[in-house]
Design a protein around this motif. Structure first.
Motif, PDB file in Angstrom:
ATOM      1  N   GLY A   1      -8.462 -13.937  -1.334  1.00 16.27           N
ATOM      2  CA  GLY A   1      -7.858 -14.558  -0.166  1.00 16.27           C
ATOM      3  C   GLY A   1      -6.743 -15.483  -0.609  1.00 16.27           C
ATOM      4  N   TRP A   2      -5.652 -15.483   0.139  1.00 12.76           N
ATOM      5  CA  TRP A   2      -4.517 -16.339  -0.193  1.00 12.76           C
ATOM      6  C   TRP A   2      -3.683 -16.575   1.053  1.00 12.76           C
ATOM      7  N   ARG A   3      -3.102 -17.762   1.123  1.00 16.05           N
ATOM      8  CA  ARG A   3      -2.128 -18.062   2.167  1.00 16.05           C
ATOM      9  C   ARG A   3      -1.098 -19.029   1.592  1.00 16.05           C
ATOM     10  N   PRO A   4       0.131 -18.975   2.107  1.00 13.52           N
ATOM     11  CA  PRO A   4       1.153 -19.904   1.614  1.00 13.52           C
ATOM     12  C   PRO A   4       0.823 -21.337   2.018  1.00 13.52           C
ATOM     13  N   HIS A   5       1.371 -22.285   1.297  1.00 15.64           N
ATOM     14  CA  HIS A   5       1.071 -23.703   1.546  1.00 15.64           C
ATOM     15  C   HIS A   5       1.430 -24.126   2.963  1.00 15.64           C
ATOM     16  N   TRP A   6       2.407 -23.501   3.590  1.00 15.85           N
ATOM     17  CA  TRP A   6       2.855 -23.891   4.921  1.00 15.85           C
ATOM     18  C   TRP A   6       2.009 -23.295   6.045  1.00 15.85           C
ATOM     19  N   ALA A   7       1.110 -22.392   5.732  1.00 18.62           N
ATOM     20  CA  ALA A   7       0.284 -21.744   6.766  1.00 18.62           C
ATOM     21  C   ALA A   7      -1.023 -22.503   6.922  1.00 18.62           C
ATOM     22  N   LYS A   8      -0.955 -23.646   7.486  1.00 18.38           N
ATOM     23  CA  LYS A   8      -2.140 -24.490   7.661  1.00 18.38           C
ATOM     24  C   LYS A   8      -2.901 -24.084   8.920  1.00 18.38           C
ATOM     25  N   GLY A   9      -4.195 -24.355   8.934  1.00 20.98           N
ATOM     26  CA  GLY A   9      -4.992 -24.152  10.126  1.00 20.98           C
ATOM     27  C   GLY A   9      -5.401 -22.717  10.393  1.00 20.98           C
ATOM     28  N   ARG A  10      -5.321 -21.873   9.410  1.00 16.88           N
ATOM     29  CA  ARG A  10      -5.787 -20.498   9.585  1.00 16.88           C
ATOM     30  C   ARG A  10      -6.468 -20.050   8.303  1.00 16.88           C
ATOM     31  N   ALA A  11      -7.375 -19.129   8.449  1.00 19.00           N
ATOM     32  CA  ALA A  11      -8.094 -18.609   7.286  1.00 19.00           C
ATOM     33  C   ALA A  11      -7.129 -17.840   6.392  1.00 19.00           C
ATOM     34  N   ALA A  12      -7.387 -17.882   5.118  1.00 16.05           N
ATOM     35  CA  ALA A  12      -6.563 -17.137   4.167  1.00 16.05           C
ATOM     36  C   ALA A  12      -6.843 -15.645   4.319  1.00 16.05           C
ATOM     37  N   PRO A  13      -5.808 -14.824   4.551  1.00 19.54           N
ATOM     38  CA  PRO A  13      -6.032 -13.385   4.651  1.00 19.54           C
ATOM     39  C   PRO A  13      -6.540 -12.819   3.323  1.00 19.54           C
ATOM     40  N   ILE A  14      -7.308 -11.742   3.412  1.00 13.10           N
ATOM     41  CA  ILE A  14      -7.809 -11.070   2.211  1.00 13.10           C
ATOM     42  C   ILE A  14      -7.099  -9.747   1.980  1.00 13.10           C
ATOM     43  N   ASN A  15      -6.384  -9.266   2.997  1.00 11.55           N
ATOM     44  CA  ASN A  15      -5.660  -8.005   2.916  1.00 11.55           C
ATOM     45  C   ASN A  15      -4.237  -8.214   3.408  1.00 11.55           C
ATOM     46  N   ALA A  16      -3.333  -7.343   2.953  1.00  5.70           N
ATOM     47  CA  ALA A  16      -1.949  -7.364   3.401  1.00  5.70           C
ATOM     48  C   ALA A  16      -1.533  -5.938   3.721  1.00  5.70           C
ATOM     49  N   ARG A  17      -0.928  -5.740   4.871  1.00  3.06           N
ATOM     50  CA  ARG A  17      -0.495  -4.404   5.293  1.00  3.06           C
ATOM     51  C   ARG A  17       0.710  -3.954   4.468  1.00  3.06           C
ATOM     52  N   VAL A  18       0.626  -2.769   3.900  1.00  4.31           N
ATOM     53  CA  VAL A  18       1.715  -2.238   3.088  1.00  4.31           C
ATOM     54  C   VAL A  18       3.011  -2.157   3.885  1.00  4.31           C
ATOM     55  N   GLU A  19       2.917  -1.974   5.200  1.00  2.00           N
ATOM     56  CA  GLU A  19       4.101  -1.858   6.049  1.00  2.00           C
ATOM     57  C   GLU A  19       4.886  -3.165   6.131  1.00  2.00           C
ATOM     58  N   LYS A  20       4.243  -4.304   5.893  1.00  3.38           N
ATOM     59  CA  LYS A  20       4.875  -5.603   6.075  1.00  3.38           C
ATOM     60  C   LYS A  20       4.942  -6.460   4.814  1.00  3.38           C
ATOM     61  N   VAL A  21       4.140  -6.168   3.829  1.00  4.08           N
ATOM     62  CA  VAL A  21       3.945  -7.093   2.718  1.00  4.08           C
ATOM     63  C   VAL A  21       5.226  -7.382   1.928  1.00  4.08           C
ATOM     64  N   ALA A  22       6.069  -6.406   1.730  1.00  3.69           N
ATOM     65  CA  ALA A  22       7.268  -6.614   0.912  1.00  3.69           C
ATOM     66  C   ALA A  22       8.382  -7.341   1.656  1.00  3.69           C
ATOM     67  N   HIS A  23       8.367  -7.302   2.989  1.00  4.18           N
ATOM     68  CA  HIS A  23       9.496  -7.835   3.751  1.00  4.18           C
ATOM     69  C   HIS A  23       9.159  -9.040   4.615  1.00  4.18           C
ATOM     70  N   GLY A  24       7.901  -9.293   4.864  1.00  5.35           N
ATOM     71  CA  GLY A  24       7.521 -10.403   5.722  1.00  5.35           C
ATOM     72  C   GLY A  24       7.554 -11.726   4.980  1.00  5.35           C
ATOM     73  N   PRO A  25       7.766 -12.825   5.705  1.00  5.33           N
ATOM     74  CA  PRO A  25       7.827 -14.140   5.065  1.00  5.33           C
ATOM     75  C   PRO A  25       6.485 -14.647   4.542  1.00  5.33           C
ATOM     76  N   PHE A  26       5.374 -14.169   5.105  1.00  4.62           N
ATOM     77  CA  PHE A  26       4.064 -14.703   4.735  1.00  4.62           C
ATOM     78  C   PHE A  26       3.749 -14.463   3.253  1.00  4.62           C
ATOM     79  N   PHE A  27       4.023 -13.264   2.745  1.00  2.43           N
ATOM     80  CA  PHE A  27       3.674 -12.918   1.365  1.00  2.43           C
ATOM     81  C   PHE A  27       4.867 -12.923   0.414  1.00  2.43           C
ATOM     82  N   ARG A  28       6.018 -13.396   0.871  1.00  2.53           N
ATOM     83  CA  ARG A  28       7.234 -13.374   0.059  1.00  2.53           C
ATOM     84  C   ARG A  28       7.046 -14.050  -1.302  1.00  2.53           C
ATOM     85  N   ALA A  29       6.374 -15.172  -1.337  1.00  6.34           N
ATOM     86  CA  ALA A  29       6.230 -15.925  -2.589  1.00  6.34           C
ATOM     87  C   ALA A  29       5.401 -15.190  -3.636  1.00  6.34           C
TER      88      ALA A  29
END
Length: 164
Positions: free
Chosen positions: A62-90
């Motif tokens: 599970g992981w979430r960026p430091h700015w994503a407060k107040g939500r559970a850390a996701p354990i999965n990332a959709r291949v359709e979004k992972v490379a281009h979305g801001p959530f997993f960019r770092a």
């Protein structure tokens, strides 16, 4: 992919499945992991390469960026979004393999409880799941398993599956 997996082999069995004869830094241990119902937020054996070469570490699932407060850390990332979305960019550049023996899916079949199904490779070999994560050696470390649409298989059990 729902939120439970198994890692019951030893790390050497998982590394052998990669056919990479290099010397691995094993920070997991020599014994079989014997983990049959691993839940999110639990440390999981992950294989990756850093400046020192290949290594095996226990990393929180599970992981979430430091700015994503107040939500559970996701354990999965959709291949359709992972490379281009801001959530997993770092963590996108920080690739890993999560070796598993299998995972669980729960299906609502109309009864009082959901029916669990254990999914594994037909040949009994480990599944090597594509993953990304933060691996800096501090309390913010974690990883996610990349998932894809289950088209062509598993659709009757779940609409997503790990990228293996």
């Amino acid at each position: 992919m729902c939120g439970r997996l198994t890692q019951y082999r030893g790390i050497h069995d998982f590394v052998e499945a990669l056919s990479m004869p290099e010397v691995w830094r094993n920070n997991v241990g020599e014994q079989a992991l014997q983990r049959y119902n691993v839940a999110p937020t639990t440390p999981v054996a992950v294989l990756r390469v850093d400046d020192g070469g290949p290594r095996a570490d226990l990393v929180r699932w599970g992981w979430r960026p430091h700015w994503a407060k107040g939500r559970a850390a996701p354990i999965n990332a959709r291949v359709e979004k992972v490379a281009h979305g801001p959530f997993f960019r770092a963590i996108w550049p920080h690739r890993a393999i999560t070796p598993i023996d299998g995972w669980y899916e729960w299906v609502d079949e109309g009864g009082p409880k959901k029916q669990p199904y254990y999914i594994r490779r037909r040949d009994g070999q480990p599944a090597l799941c594509a993953s990304i994560g933060q691996f800096t050696g501090n309390e913010h470390d974690g990883f996610v398993i990349i998932t894809a649409d289950a088209q062509g298989g598993l659709v009757d059990v779940h609409d997503r599956r790990p990228v293996v």
